[in-house]
Each structure stands twice: as structure tokens, then as C-alpha cells.
Motif scaffolding. Structure first.
Motif, PDB file in Angstrom:
ATOM      1  N   TYR A 233      -5.327  13.050   5.023  1.00 38.10           N
ATOM      2  CA  TYR A 233      -6.517  13.494   4.310  1.00 38.10           C
ATOM      3  C   TYR A 233      -7.511  14.108   5.282  1.00 38.10           C
ATOM      4  CZ  TYR A 233     -10.565  13.444   1.246  1.00 38.10           C
ATOM      5  OH  TYR A 233     -11.652  13.813   0.503  1.00 38.10           O
ATOM      6  N   GLU A 234      -7.685  13.484   6.455  1.00 38.65           N
ATOM      7  CA  GLU A 234      -8.619  13.990   7.461  1.00 38.65           C
ATOM      8  C   GLU A 234      -8.191  15.355   7.985  1.00 38.65           C
ATOM      9  OE1 GLU A 234      -8.744  10.910  10.377  1.00 38.65           O
ATOM     10  OE2 GLU A 234      -9.925   9.573   9.099  1.00 38.65           O
TER      11      GLU A 234
ATOM     12  N   ASP B 142       0.820  -1.212   0.000  1.00 36.01           N
ATOM     13  CA  ASP B 142       0.000   0.000   0.000  1.00 36.01           C
ATOM     14  C   ASP B 142       0.861   1.272   0.000  1.00 36.01           C
ATOM     15  OD1 ASP B 142       1.042  -0.227   2.518  1.00 36.01           O
ATOM     16  OD2 ASP B 142      -0.827   0.275   3.558  1.00 36.01           O
ATOM     17  N   PHE B 143       2.034   1.208  -0.562  1.00 36.71           N
ATOM     18  CA  PHE B 143       2.960   2.337  -0.567  1.00 36.71           C
ATOM     19  C   PHE B 143       2.344   3.577  -1.208  1.00 36.71           C
ATOM     20  CE2 PHE B 143       6.317   4.839  -2.625  1.00 36.71           C
ATOM     21  CZ  PHE B 143       7.090   5.151  -1.526  1.00 36.71           C
ATOM     22  N   ASP B 144       1.647   3.410  -2.306  1.00 31.89           N
ATOM     23  CA  ASP B 144       1.053   4.540  -3.022  1.00 31.89           C
ATOM     24  C   ASP B 144      -0.345   4.894  -2.541  1.00 31.89           C
ATOM     25  OD1 ASP B 144       3.246   4.963  -4.658  1.00 31.89           O
ATOM     26  OD2 ASP B 144       2.572   3.502  -6.138  1.00 31.89           O
ATOM     27  N   ALA B 145      -0.858   4.191  -1.565  1.00 34.25           N
ATOM     28  CA  ALA B 145      -2.204   4.451  -1.063  1.00 34.25           C
ATOM     29  C   ALA B 145      -2.230   5.796  -0.337  1.00 34.25           C
ATOM     30  CB  ALA B 145      -2.632   3.337  -0.120  1.00 34.25           C
ATOM     31  N   PRO B 146      -3.357   6.510  -0.432  1.00 33.01           N
ATOM     32  CA  PRO B 146      -3.440   7.803   0.263  1.00 33.01           C
ATOM     33  C   PRO B 146      -3.393   7.603   1.781  1.00 33.01           C
ATOM     34  CG  PRO B 146      -5.536   7.227  -0.761  1.00 33.01           C
ATOM     35  CD  PRO B 146      -4.554   6.197  -1.177  1.00 33.01           C
TER      36      PRO B 146
END
Length: 69
Positions: A65-66, A56-60
Motif C-alpha cells: 500500500y505504501e 491475517d491472510f486477507d489483511a491488506p
């Protein structure tokens, strides 16, 4: 007295002409060591299997974000 301290004391007792000879020898050894380091080339593929990247390296980043929105 440690070996390092003993060596320093022994060097201080040497005559000046011997210190000059030792200085030249040390400089030549340092020069040879430097030239050897420069000539070494990387071996491609030698790091294989030593690192990994998470799936999940490229996952936001949800926490980021919050905070932004």
C-alpha cells in the motif's frame, strides 16, 4: 562399480532375444503401474490438519500500500 553400472553392463552382454523379452516385461510392468496410479482416488479429509492459513491472510499488505500510494 555401482549396482546400476553393473546392471547396465550385464544387460549389454545379453543376447538380442533376451533383450526383447526384457523389453516386453518392462513395458507390461510400466502399464500395470500406470493403471494402478490412475485408479487411486483421493481420500477426502486426508489432509486435515496438515495446512493452516494465517488469521491475517486477507489483511491488506501495508508495504504494498505504501509503495502504490
Amino acid at each position: 562399480m555401482s549396482a546400476k553400472e553393473q546392471l547396465i553392463n550385464d544387460i549389454k552382454l545379453l543376447p538380442e532375444h533376451m533383450l526383447q523379452v526384457i523389453s516386453v516385461i518392462v513395458k507390461e510392468i510400466a502399464k500395470l503401474n500406470y493403471e494402478t496410479e490412475i485408479k487411486q482416488r483421493p481420500v477426502f479429509g486426508s489432509g486435515k490438519g496438515k495446512m493452516w492459513i494465517a488469521d491475517d491472510f486477507d489483511a491488506p499488505l501495508e508495504e504494498l500500500y505504501e509503495k502504490l500510494y
